[in-house]
Design a protein around this motif. Structure first.
Motif, PDB file in Angstrom:
ATOM      1  N   PRO A 468     -15.257   0.195   7.930  1.00 42.04           N
ATOM      2  CA  PRO A 468     -15.758   1.384   7.227  1.00 42.04           C
ATOM      3  C   PRO A 468     -17.138   1.808   7.731  1.00 42.04           C
ATOM      4  CG  PRO A 468     -15.668  -0.532   5.754  1.00 42.04           C
ATOM      5  CD  PRO A 468     -15.038  -0.945   7.031  1.00 42.04           C
ATOM      6  N   VAL A 469     -17.386   3.112   7.649  1.00 42.56           N
ATOM      7  CA  VAL A 469     -18.698   3.638   8.040  1.00 42.56           C
ATOM      8  C   VAL A 469     -19.487   3.967   6.771  1.00 42.56           C
ATOM      9  CG1 VAL A 469     -17.763   4.607  10.162  1.00 42.56           C
ATOM     10  CG2 VAL A 469     -17.952   6.059   8.151  1.00 42.56           C
ATOM     11  N   VAL A 470     -20.774   4.209   6.945  1.00 44.18           N
ATOM     12  CA  VAL A 470     -21.594   4.711   5.840  1.00 44.18           C
ATOM     13  C   VAL A 470     -22.228   6.011   6.316  1.00 44.18           C
ATOM     14  CG1 VAL A 470     -22.087   2.436   4.871  1.00 44.18           C
ATOM     15  CG2 VAL A 470     -23.644   3.395   6.578  1.00 44.18           C
ATOM     16  N   ILE A 471     -22.756   6.766   5.384  1.00 49.15           N
ATOM     17  CA  ILE A 471     -23.541   7.940   5.767  1.00 49.15           C
ATOM     18  C   ILE A 471     -24.999   7.554   5.554  1.00 49.15           C
ATOM     19  CG2 ILE A 471     -24.119  10.311   5.149  1.00 49.15           C
ATOM     20  CD1 ILE A 471     -21.162  10.692   4.380  1.00 49.15           C
ATOM     21  N   ARG A 472     -25.792   7.667   6.592  1.00 54.38           N
ATOM     22  CA  ARG A 472     -27.227   7.366   6.480  1.00 54.38           C
ATOM     23  C   ARG A 472     -27.993   8.302   7.407  1.00 54.38           C
ATOM     24  NH1 ARG A 472     -29.194   4.240  10.825  1.00 54.38           N
ATOM     25  NH2 ARG A 472     -31.013   3.526   9.676  1.00 54.38           N
ATOM     26  N   PRO A 473     -29.235   8.613   7.057  1.00 54.90           N
ATOM     27  CA  PRO A 473     -29.985   9.537   7.908  1.00 54.90           C
ATOM     28  C   PRO A 473     -30.633   8.795   9.070  1.00 54.90           C
ATOM     29  CG  PRO A 473     -31.266   9.004   5.980  1.00 54.90           C
ATOM     30  CD  PRO A 473     -29.995   8.222   5.871  1.00 54.90           C
ATOM     31  N   SER A 474     -30.693   9.469  10.194  1.00 50.61           N
ATOM     32  CA  SER A 474     -31.454   8.929  11.315  1.00 50.61           C
ATOM     33  C   SER A 474     -31.817  10.100  12.200  1.00 50.61           C
ATOM     34  CB  SER A 474     -30.655   7.874  12.070  1.00 50.61           C
ATOM     35  OG  SER A 474     -29.531   8.452  12.673  1.00 50.61           O
ATOM     36  N   LYS A 475     -32.761   9.847  13.103  1.00 48.10           N
ATOM     37  CA  LYS A 475     -33.194  10.916  14.002  1.00 48.10           C
ATOM     38  C   LYS A 475     -32.185  10.976  15.134  1.00 48.10           C
ATOM     39  CE  LYS A 475     -37.531  12.947  15.266  1.00 48.10           C
ATOM     40  NZ  LYS A 475     -38.973  12.768  15.458  1.00 48.10           N
ATOM     41  N   GLN A 476     -31.473  12.085  15.236  1.00 45.40           N
ATOM     42  CA  GLN A 476     -30.406  12.219  16.224  1.00 45.40           C
ATOM     43  C   GLN A 476     -30.476  13.596  16.871  1.00 45.40           C
ATOM     44  OE1 GLN A 476     -28.497   9.699  16.966  1.00 45.40           O
ATOM     45  NE2 GLN A 476     -28.757   8.350  15.188  1.00 45.40           N
ATOM     46  N   TRP A 477     -29.689  13.730  17.935  1.00 43.41           N
ATOM     47  CA  TRP A 477     -29.532  15.036  18.584  1.00 43.41           C
ATOM     48  C   TRP A 477     -28.227  15.665  18.092  1.00 43.41           C
ATOM     49  CZ3 TRP A 477     -33.172  17.452  21.476  1.00 43.41           C
ATOM     50  CH2 TRP A 477     -34.273  16.671  21.854  1.00 43.41           C
ATOM     51  N   PHE A 478     -28.305  16.944  17.791  1.00 40.06           N
ATOM     52  CA  PHE A 478     -27.173  17.650  17.184  1.00 40.06           C
ATOM     53  C   PHE A 478     -26.857  18.932  17.937  1.00 40.06           C
ATOM     54  CE2 PHE A 478     -29.233  15.279  13.784  1.00 40.06           C
ATOM     55  CZ  PHE A 478     -28.166  14.659  13.152  1.00 40.06           C
ATOM     56  N   ILE A 479     -25.591  19.348  17.835  1.00 37.72           N
ATOM     57  CA  ILE A 479     -25.206  20.708  18.243  1.00 37.72           C
ATOM     58  C   ILE A 479     -24.974  21.490  16.965  1.00 37.72           C
ATOM     59  CG2 ILE A 479     -23.376  22.122  19.281  1.00 37.72           C
ATOM     60  CD1 ILE A 479     -23.013  19.949  21.378  1.00 37.72           C
ATOM     61  N   ASN A 480     -25.563  22.672  16.895  1.00 37.67           N
ATOM     62  CA  ASN A 480     -25.423  23.510  15.710  1.00 37.67           C
ATOM     63  C   ASN A 480     -24.087  24.262  15.777  1.00 37.67           C
ATOM     64  OD1 ASN A 480     -25.570  25.350  13.637  1.00 37.67           O
ATOM     65  ND2 ASN A 480     -27.745  25.774  13.934  1.00 37.67           N
ATOM     66  N   THR A 481     -23.039  23.608  15.283  1.00 38.64           N
ATOM     67  CA  THR A 481     -21.708  24.229  15.362  1.00 38.64           C
ATOM     68  C   THR A 481     -21.575  25.400  14.385  1.00 38.64           C
ATOM     69  OG1 THR A 481     -20.986  22.402  13.965  1.00 38.64           O
ATOM     70  CG2 THR A 481     -20.434  22.253  16.258  1.00 38.64           C
ATOM     71  N   GLU A 482     -22.424  25.421  13.373  1.00 38.16           N
ATOM     72  CA  GLU A 482     -22.415  26.551  12.428  1.00 38.16           C
ATOM     73  C   GLU A 482     -22.682  27.850  13.183  1.00 38.16           C
ATOM     74  OE1 GLU A 482     -21.354  27.883   9.105  1.00 38.16           O
ATOM     75  OE2 GLU A 482     -21.879  25.766   8.908  1.00 38.16           O
ATOM     76  N   LEU A 483     -23.621  27.797  14.143  1.00 35.51           N
ATOM     77  CA  LEU A 483     -23.963  28.985  14.943  1.00 35.51           C
ATOM     78  C   LEU A 483     -22.837  29.364  15.902  1.00 35.51           C
ATOM     79  CD1 LEU A 483     -27.669  28.547  16.130  1.00 35.51           C
ATOM     80  CD2 LEU A 483     -26.772  30.298  14.601  1.00 35.51           C
ATOM     81  N   LEU A 484     -22.056  28.371  16.330  1.00 36.94           N
ATOM     82  CA  LEU A 484     -21.030  28.606  17.348  1.00 36.94           C
ATOM     83  C   LEU A 484     -19.662  28.936  16.767  1.00 36.94           C
ATOM     84  CD1 LEU A 484     -21.811  25.683  19.820  1.00 36.94           C
ATOM     85  CD2 LEU A 484     -21.950  28.115  20.333  1.00 36.94           C
TER      86      LEU A 484
END
Length: 1008
Positions: A468-484
């Motif tokens: 299982p995975v968890v959701i946790r915050p971390s500093k990551q690189w993202f693609i803004n798919t909302e814009l695309l």
């Protein structure tokens, strides 16, 4: 009037054939084809058969032209395997792709190969995918297109890294050591998969493949990254992501699989209201607690708010068992009462917006207060209608935090354990196990736990480690798919999707993604080309830095990210353009790119720059959320268009029981065992063509079943096909179409008719392949062979083939057609069965030694073969034959004389074209009827013998596209013939039993 009309039509159609003694030939206009009028008749005695030595027939055995060929009807076991490999060698399978790239072609067909993952042995899923692609490529190549198909492999990623480390059984290795081992592991898997794909007959230049670990590929990928970054689609942020404690890395949505049987400890807990919303306070209600429900109790310590739906209705309810006052959504009251096992009495009702201003006490952290906040993600489907909100551990929770400036503090580390921020009681406890236990016991101690229950539900797991995975915050690189997203949807509208039903899934997947996390905390991958300032931790990344790194990767490969000094990675001129300080102020980033970004950029690295859009991408349905989407998003971001014109989405290979294959269940079908035979004697060696036929025959748009039943069926189908090919080859012995072929205008009408049907067949089979529907191509092929060729044509022509003089027009006419049929069938099966097609071609007449089928083009059908009027003549005769056969059930047609009476008109003229004389034993009409003699007349004679069998019928003639329509009646009389059976051809056309019929006398005298 009728005679005038017949005369006019006769003139229009005079080109069609020889004119008769009595009124002229009639035919050759438009008409829609229907083969249903042609039915089979057993060849019975009407065909010459080998005779017993010493018998009268035995005297003439050597004069009968029986089929002869050394083409084997069946190949099995090692002989089959050796033959396939021999064909690959002799017919230049390895050089075919390069040959077709060098020839001139007006059009290109580009099928972009989705990279299989380089972490294991070839399996039937690979076979399904690669063979499906190869069938289309070979078809397009035969049609004269230039094929652009470069196979590739996806070489990075965690599974390969873990397998490499697992084999080493060691830890503490540096990035370069890990990368070296991972590369070696990937190279081994690629070699095994590549060898299998070649054995399956997949056409490609296997020395020119693409690999996502090649420096040139990585450089092209970084170019895409840089363009997306400069356009603002790629950014760095601290926010919740799917985190896999078992892999210690962030995951993207496409790297999750949902376990529907996951078990959670769900709880109902109370958050006491310390400040009542004004509306509740005005009702004089005190000591009210907000009731929340969660399946993840470990997130309670991270709670920053409780959310409500502004336009929903809420009630303060009193528990019947202990008088506690609880705030819940009105529509959840009944279900909550049932879960708590008590009655709930409403003491006040409010709208959601009236809850604003309320503040709760945090149940486990003294002195911490959390606000009641409005949020649109709250639903009433489960729980209480009030949602516990931990911004660090939920995507929707995070958006609430962004809106209301709440803290997004993370108290969970990379191993999925509580940090010191969670307090000494929880520190170092694993959140999913003992951490959950502890939080529940803390809630119990402070009186906030109302109920605990076990819940089976769907939960995200790491697709590689199955944990299982968890959701946790971390500093990551993202693609803004909302814009695309909107651009991607627009681009998809121009894409053809097969099956069309898959389009909805693609759009749903796009909608589900608001952002795509593209950074991974691993070593085996393409480094994200970013530098961080030693003191400020500010990222240094721009077109100058990325272009320089891309050039280094192209030249040296991405290992140089770890090998080269920082001064080489950040040279003076780059720093100057970037307006940055000295290189020593920076450290290189340690994250690598998500492998979906690796493979998603393949269009930029592999497709030709002039128009980097493939005609098709063809992959399994799991790529709807994977490669199809990552390719679309990167291409739309950089070029505003999809990288593909069509998407073909196929199902998965499953067992014959419909089960998913797994090693643990022991139900895996190994393609190597299918081809070469398994350890178990019950698994024979089927060869590659059987595997290819299985793919072609399947409905690939659903789950595709494989097992002994389907493989045996495929083998039997191929053997039936071989049998047909053997018959054709046997009867073409000694025939050279280049010098002995008969012009269609000179041919017997049934032969012309077969060319007409062959043309119809070639159109249908071409259409099927064009639609990625090899299954339909097979059905069209089998129907044509069974109905038109075996049952109809072969049974009628055997007598002419075996017993007419070898070089006679009638026999050569028939052989010309057999050669065209052989050629058409061989080419039409070639995309599916390249080994069999080339084997047949090696035996076939009409081409030079060393020629191969795949270098000689697609089916060569001619528009001259389309003979609508002729169709009416032959099919009219077939209708009459059907009436005759039904009047003599179980008896042999060859023993009858047949009188056909038709009133003067179109049908009479059509039949007259097939028999010029009033009575004949050797006319084309007699051949079609397969009787001893045919008498063609306008009325039946009155002196018919008593034993005559009478029947009648009508045939609708449809010429000139329906301009001429005539329902013509006919009557027939079948009378047992008085003629003797010829000892050579066994037709009842001789004067006496020891005398040859006139035709055979001629044939024998010619032979001698």
């Amino acid at each position: 009037m009728l005679l005038c009309r017949v005369s006019a039509v006769s003139q229009t159609l005079a080109r069609w054939g020889r004119r008769s003694h009595r009124g002229g030939g009639l035919l050759h206009r438009t008409l829609s084809f229907s083969s249903s009028r042609c039915h089979s008749v057993s060849s019975g005695e009407g065909s010459a058969q080998p005779a017993e030595p010493g018998s009268v027939q035995g005297l003439y055995r050597d004069t009968v032209l029986l089929p002869r060929t050394d083409f084997p009807m069946k190949l099995t076991g090692q002989k089959l395997l050796d033959r396939e490999l021999q064909i690959q060698q002799e017919c230049g399978f390895a050089n075919l792709y390069s040959w077709q790239r060098e020839r001139k072609a007006k059009k290109e067909f580009c099928l972009h190969d989705g990279p299989p993952y380089a972490n294991g042995d070839p399996h039937v899923g690979h076979a399904l995918n690669k063979i499906l692609k190869d069938i289309r490529n070979r078809f397009e190549m035969l049609r004269g297109r230039q094929i652009h198909y470069i196979p590739g492999w996806d070489c990075h990623g965690l599974p390969i890294e873990l397998k490499a480390l697992g084999e080493l059984g060691t830890s503490g290795l540096g990035p370069l050591q890990i990368r070296q081992k991972a590369r070696e592991f990937a190279e081994g898997a690629i070699a095994r998969q590549k060898a299998a794909f070649q054995r399956w007959g997949v056409m490609a230049d296997w020395d020119q493949c693409y690999y996502t670990y090649d420096g040139t590929y990585e450089a092209a990928q970084l170019k895409v990254f840089q363009e997306m970054h400069s356009k603002g689609f790629i950014y760095q942020d601290y926010k919740p992501v799917f985190w896999s404690p078992s892999s210690r890395t962030a995951l993207a949505e496409a790297e999750l699989e949902y376990n529907p049987e996951h078990e959670s400890r769900a709880i109902y807990a109370t958050f006491p209201l310390s400040t009542l919303p004004p509306e509740i306070a005005s009702e004089g209600l005190n000591s009210v607690s907000v009731l929340v429900w969660t399946t993840q109790p470990w997130t309670i310590p991270a709670n920053q708010a409780v959310c409500f739906m502004p336009n929903a209705q809420y009630s303060v309810v009193k528990r019947a068992d202990n008088s506690q006052l609880l705030l819940v959504a009105t529509e959840c009251t009944v279900s909550v009462a049932a879960r708590l096992g008590t009655e709930l009495e409403s003491v006040g009702t409010f709208t959601g917006s009236q809850l604003e201003g309320g503040i709760c006490k945090h149940p486990t952290i003294p002195d911490k207060e959390v606000p009641l906040l409005p949020a649109n993600h709250v639903t009433m489907a489960k729980g209480t209608g009030l949602v516990h909100t931990a911004p660090a551990h939920g995507m929707e929770d995070y958006s609430v935090a962004s809106q209301f400036k709440l803290s997004v503090e993370c108290m969970v580390d990379e191993d999925g354990k509580f940090t010191d921020l969670a307090g000494p009681e929880l520190q170092n406890l694993s959140v999913m196990t003992e951490g959950t236990d502890k939080v529940i016991s803390m809630l119990k101690e402070c009186g906030a736990l109302v109920k605990e229950e076990q819940l089976l539900h769907s939960y995200p797991y790491d697709w590689r480690t199955k944990q299982p995975v968890v959701i946790r915050p971390s500093k990551q690189w993202f693609i803004n798919t909302e814009l695309l997203k909107d651009k991607a949807k627009e681009a998809l509208q121009k894409v053809r999707v097969l099956p069309e039903s898959a389009r909805g899934s693609l759009l749903t997947m796009l909608d589900r993604r608001t952002y795509w996390c593209i950074s991974r905390q691993r070593s085996w991958g393409v480094p994200i080309p970013v530098f961080y300032h030693r003191e400020t931790e500010e990222a240094l990344i721009n077109k100058h830095t990325v272009s320089h790194i891309a050039n280094l990767f192209k030249e040296k490969g991405s290992d140089c990210w770890w090998e080269l000094p920082i001064e080489t990675l950040l040279p003076e001129e780059v720093l100057k353009k970037s307006k940055a300080g000295p290189a020593t102020d920076y450290v290189r980033g340690e994250d690598v790119l998500d492998i979906w970004f690796d493979s998603g950029a393949s269009w930029a690295a592999v497709l030709e720059e002039s128009d980097p859009r493939a005609d098709a991408y063809v992959e399994g349905k799991d790529q709807i959320g994977g490669w199809f989407q990552s390719s679309l998003l990167t291409s739309v971001a950089v070029r505003n268009k999809a990288p593909y014109k069509a998407l073909v989405v196929h199902g998965f290979a499953v067992t014959e029981k419909g089960e998913k294959m797994s090693k643990s269940l022991g139900n895996v079908v190994d393609p190597d065992a299918v081809i070469n035979g398994g350890k178990d004697p019950s698994t024979p060696a089927y060869g590659a063509d059987v595997l290819r036929w299985w793919v072609a025959e399947s409905n690939v748009f659903t789950e595709v079943q494989i097992g002994p039943t389907s493989l045996n069926s495929a083998r039997d189908d191929i053997n039936k096909l071989r049998n047909t090919m053997k018959f054709l080859l046997g009867n073409l012995q000694g025939f050279d179409p280049r010098v002995q072929a008969v012009d269609p205008k000179e041919m017997h009408y049934i032969d012309q008719y077969m060319l007409h049907l062959l043309r119809e067949y070639s159109i249908k089979v071409t259409d099927a392949y064009s639609e990625f529907d090899a299954g339909r191509a097979i059905r069209v092929l089998q129907a044509f062979i069974t109905r038109e060729i075996s049952s109809f044509y072969f049974s009628i022509i055997k007598d002419r083939l075996y017993c007419d003089p070898e070089d006679s027009l009638g026999r050569r006419s028939c052989q010309t057609v057999l050669e065209e049929i052989l050629d058409g069938l061989t080419r039409s099966i070639a995309p599916i069965l390249p080994h069999l097609a080339e084997e047949v071609y090696l035996h076939a007449p009409g081409h030079d030694e060393g020629d191969t089928l795949f270098k000689s083009g697609w089916i060569k059908s001619s528009s001259v073969w389309r003979q609508p009027g002729l169709e009416e003549a032959v099919e009219g005769a077939c209708a009459i034959r059907d009436s005759f056969l039904s009047s003599i059930p179980g008896k042999n047609a060859a023993q009858y004389d047949l009188t056909i009476a038709i009133e003067p008109g179109l049908l009479f003229e059509l039949m007259e074209s097939l028999q010029e004389e009033p009575s004949s034993t050797s006319s084309q009409l007699a051949e079609l009827m397969m009787v001893a003699r045919v008498n063609l007349t306008s009325v039946l004679p009155r002196d018919l013998p008593q034993e005559a069998l009478l029947s009648n019928g009508t045939f609708l003639i449809n010429l000139e596209g329906g301009v001429i329509r005539e329902d013509s009646a006919y009557t027939i009389a079948a009378v047992p013939t008085s003629a003797a059976r010829c000892p050579r051809c066994r037709r009842h056309t001789a004067d006496s039993a020891d005398c040859l019929c006139p035709r055979c006398q001629t044939a024998v005298s010619h032979a001698h």
